[in-house]
Design a protein around this motif. Structure first.
Motif, PDB file in Angstrom:
ATOM      1  N   ASP A  13       0.457  52.221  22.112  1.00 56.63           N
ATOM      2  CA  ASP A  13       1.038  51.691  21.032  1.00 56.63           C
ATOM      3  C   ASP A  13       1.796  50.388  20.672  1.00 56.63           C
ATOM      4  O   ASP A  13       2.528  49.990  21.534  1.00 56.63           O
ATOM      5  CB  ASP A  13       2.415  52.618  20.818  1.00 56.63           C
ATOM      6  N   ILE A  14       0.961  49.857  19.528  1.00 58.37           N
ATOM      7  CA  ILE A  14       1.232  48.188  19.536  1.00 58.37           C
ATOM      8  C   ILE A  14       2.474  48.302  18.546  1.00 58.37           C
ATOM      9  O   ILE A  14       2.762  49.015  17.658  1.00 58.37           O
ATOM     10  CB  ILE A  14       0.025  47.690  18.948  1.00 58.37           C
ATOM     11  N   GLU A  55       2.386  42.927  21.286  1.00 57.92           N
ATOM     12  CA  GLU A  55       3.063  43.518  22.247  1.00 57.92           C
ATOM     13  C   GLU A  55       3.014  45.038  21.895  1.00 57.92           C
ATOM     14  O   GLU A  55       2.750  45.735  20.788  1.00 57.92           O
ATOM     15  CB  GLU A  55       4.593  43.245  21.947  1.00 57.92           C
ATOM     16  N   SER A  56       2.854  45.698  23.059  1.00 62.80           N
ATOM     17  CA  SER A  56       2.963  47.328  23.120  1.00 62.80           C
ATOM     18  C   SER A  56       4.135  47.930  23.614  1.00 62.80           C
ATOM     19  O   SER A  56       4.729  46.983  24.395  1.00 62.80           O
ATOM     20  CB  SER A  56       1.710  47.592  23.599  1.00 62.80           C
ATOM     21  N   VAL A  57       4.146  49.238  23.569  1.00 67.11           N
ATOM     22  CA  VAL A  57       5.318  49.845  24.341  1.00 67.11           C
ATOM     23  C   VAL A  57       4.896  49.428  25.936  1.00 67.11           C
ATOM     24  O   VAL A  57       5.902  49.786  26.832  1.00 67.11           O
ATOM     25  CB  VAL A  57       5.378  51.436  24.127  1.00 67.11           C
ATOM     26  N   LYS A  58       4.043  49.199  26.329  1.00 64.91           N
ATOM     27  CA  LYS A  58       3.749  48.874  27.720  1.00 64.91           C
ATOM     28  C   LYS A  58       3.611  47.611  28.081  1.00 64.91           C
ATOM     29  O   LYS A  58       4.053  47.314  29.136  1.00 64.91           O
ATOM     30  CB  LYS A  58       2.160  49.610  28.111  1.00 64.91           C
ATOM     31  N   ALA A  59       3.084  46.474  27.312  1.00 69.35           N
ATOM     32  CA  ALA A  59       2.881  45.138  27.792  1.00 69.35           C
ATOM     33  C   ALA A  59       2.787  44.195  26.713  1.00 69.35           C
ATOM     34  O   ALA A  59       2.708  44.544  25.490  1.00 69.35           O
ATOM     35  CB  ALA A  59       1.611  45.104  28.453  1.00 69.35           C
ATOM     36  N   ALA A  60       3.025  42.952  26.788  1.00 73.45           N
ATOM     37  CA  ALA A  60       2.585  41.820  25.871  1.00 73.45           C
ATOM     38  C   ALA A  60       1.422  41.211  26.337  1.00 73.45           C
ATOM     39  O   ALA A  60       1.101  40.983  27.456  1.00 73.45           O
ATOM     40  CB  ALA A  60       3.937  40.828  25.900  1.00 73.45           C
TER      41      ALA A  60
END
Lengths: 129, 367
Positions: free
Chosen positions: A37-38, A60-65
């Motif tokens: 999810d971005i 950026e997502s819920v996990k990483a940039a």
């Protein structure tokens, strides 16, 4: 936004398609899916000059940039302002409504550094093994 | 059970694979980080009910005439006033006041307690407990035979009552033994999401039956650790290894309300000394000015560009529609409400606003 089979790709999973000598740029399904999810897209400025394979935008997502690289050099003509309020458009429609920027290419010979749909498919298959 | 170096699996591992979950290593275990999308699973928990596989967490039973007095000397909460069927969040500290682990202590009876600890700390905690408690108190590690499911969300009660009518009476932080699908089990009204919810402790090998039965209800969906992390950060709940560690004291971590300094326990003297001499660091909660999110690994800066600390947890908050973060800053840092910045370096810093916890205030946990 054009025929998906005419898109060209980078090893970093950006896509580009050319319409009337304008390069439309986005990220491919593989990148969209890996990011999850971005939640934010930092777009370039209109008028900015970008170099092939140099940073164009970041997401950026819920996990990483993660940085997004320009598939081709040129001047940024237009950016997808809808991504400011709705970055999830990239997840929902990465090849169409989730486009990131339109670039006026400065050197079309750079296309030679990109993969066509078939080559990219082979590249993806290589990643899985 | 598993060769060293190999990730351990919960009894639901085949179910996760069947549901096409993305599995990641967490505390030595292979755990589902997401099934579909993290934001969907988050919304499922805030709006209806989500089911989490939490079998990796550890459970100990401490029992005997001296169980109460032994535990009193080890945990930060006052257990003298803990009624049967009640539980309390607290910490175990080392002599320096650092946190060995955070845990929930349940009082099952006068002389019997049930402890729930973090997965990555099970062996460390149990060794420590055995040594600290001594041989006169019976202390058993039942982690490998105890499964744990968290059913969380405003719809959780309605969903669980269908399988276990008596749980309707449970109040927040209350627990009891119930009959669920033919097995006696401990069910507690606690959780890690800020929503109304239950933690179900079930025989390891039969946990699968409960998991599948609960998911037969269309209004309940499985959720992974990705959603769980966002839910807990929105509530500003601490996570061991982030806001808590053996070198961070509960006072620095902002958990003084879970520490009873009026009784003796390991680490108390160190905390009293910290209080007297002043803390080196303090915890801060902040929101991003926009959708950019603070992340673990980011540094914190003051308005004049000084590095003042680091982000311990950060995420995009779906509830607030902006980034939120928790961090530790040095006590002397010159921070005003509107002058905290986060980022990988000073040049790429993003502005934030200090705020009070929790970030999310509409939770149904006490409904």
């Amino acid at each position: 936004m054009g025929n998906e089979e005419e898109y060209m790709y980078t090893k970093e999973h950006e896509w580009v398609c050319f319409e009337d000598n304008v390069a439309i740029v986005g990220i491919a399904e593989y990148a969209q899916s890996a990011l999850g999810d971005i939640t934010f897209v930092e777009l370039p400025d209109v008028g900015e000059d970008v170099e092939q394979f140099e940073r164009l935008a970041s997401v950026e997502s819920v996990k990483a940039a993660s940085d997004i690289f320009a598939p081709i050099s040129g001047k940024v003509l237009e950016i997808n302002k809808k991504l400011d309020a709705a970055p999830e458009l990239i997840n929902k429609s990465c090849y169409d409504k989730g486009w990131i920027a339109k670039i006026e290419p400065s050197d079309l010979d750079e296309k030679g550094n990109l993969m066509n749909a078939e080559e990219y498919q082979q590249f993806l298959e290589g990643l899985d093994t | 059970m598993n060769p060293p170096g190999q990730l351990k699996q919960t009894p639901l591992y085949p179910d996760h694979v069947h549901l096409k979950a993305k599995m990641v290593p967490f505390g030595g275990w292979s755990m589902p980080v997401q099934y579909g999308g993290i934001l969907d699973e988050y919304a499922q928990c805030r709006k209806a009910a989500a089911l989490f596989d939490i079998c990796h967490m550890g459970e100990f039973v401490v029992e005997g005439d001296r169980a109460l007095s032994s535990l009193q000397g080890i945990v930060t909460a006052n257990l003298d006033t803990l009624a049967i069927h009640r539980s309390r969040y607290c910490l175990m500290l080392n002599e320096q006041g650092g946190v060995i682990d955070d845990l929930i202590v349940f009082r099952l009876s006068d002389k019997k307690f049930f402890l729930v600890v973090n997965a990555a700390n099970i062996d460390k905690d149990f060794c420590y407990l055995q040594k600290a408690i001594g041989s006169k108190v019976h202390c058993v590690n039942i982690s490998s035979e105890t499964g744990k499911l968290d059913l969380q969300g405003p719809y959780a009660r309605e969903a669980l009552v269908q399988l276990c009518p008596d749980i309707g009476k449970l109040k927040y932080f209350q627990s009891d033994t119930f009959s669920l699908l033919g097995e006696e089990c401990l069910i507690s009204r606690t959780g890690y999401t800020g929503e109304l919810g239950y933690e179900i402790f079930y025989p390891w090998s039969k946990t699968k039956i409960v998991w599948q039965k609960i998911l037969e209800n269309d209004k309940v969906k499985p959720a992974g650790l990705g959603a769980r992390d966002i839910l807990r950060i929105e509530m500003a709940y601490s996570l061991y290894g982030h806001e808590l560690s053996e070198s961070i004291s509960p006072l620095e971590a902002g958990l003084e309300s879970f520490v009873n300094l009026d009784k003796e326990f390991v680490g108390r003297n160190a905390l009293l000394k910290q209080k007297k001499e002043g803390l080196m660091r303090r915890i801060v909660y902040f929101t991003s000015v926009d959708r950019r999110s603070p992340r673990l690994g980011h540094k914190l800066f003051s308005l004049d560009g000084q590095e003042v600390g680091e982000v311990t947890s950060g995420t995009f908050s779906p509830a607030l529609q902006k980034g939120i973060g928790i961090g530790l800053v040095s006590s002397g840092a010159n921070l005003s409400k509107e002058s905290i910045f986060f980022g990988l370096d000073q040049k790429n810093r993003v502005a934030g606003l200090l705020c009070q916890k929790p970030f999310y205030k509409q939770g149904t946990l006490k409904n």
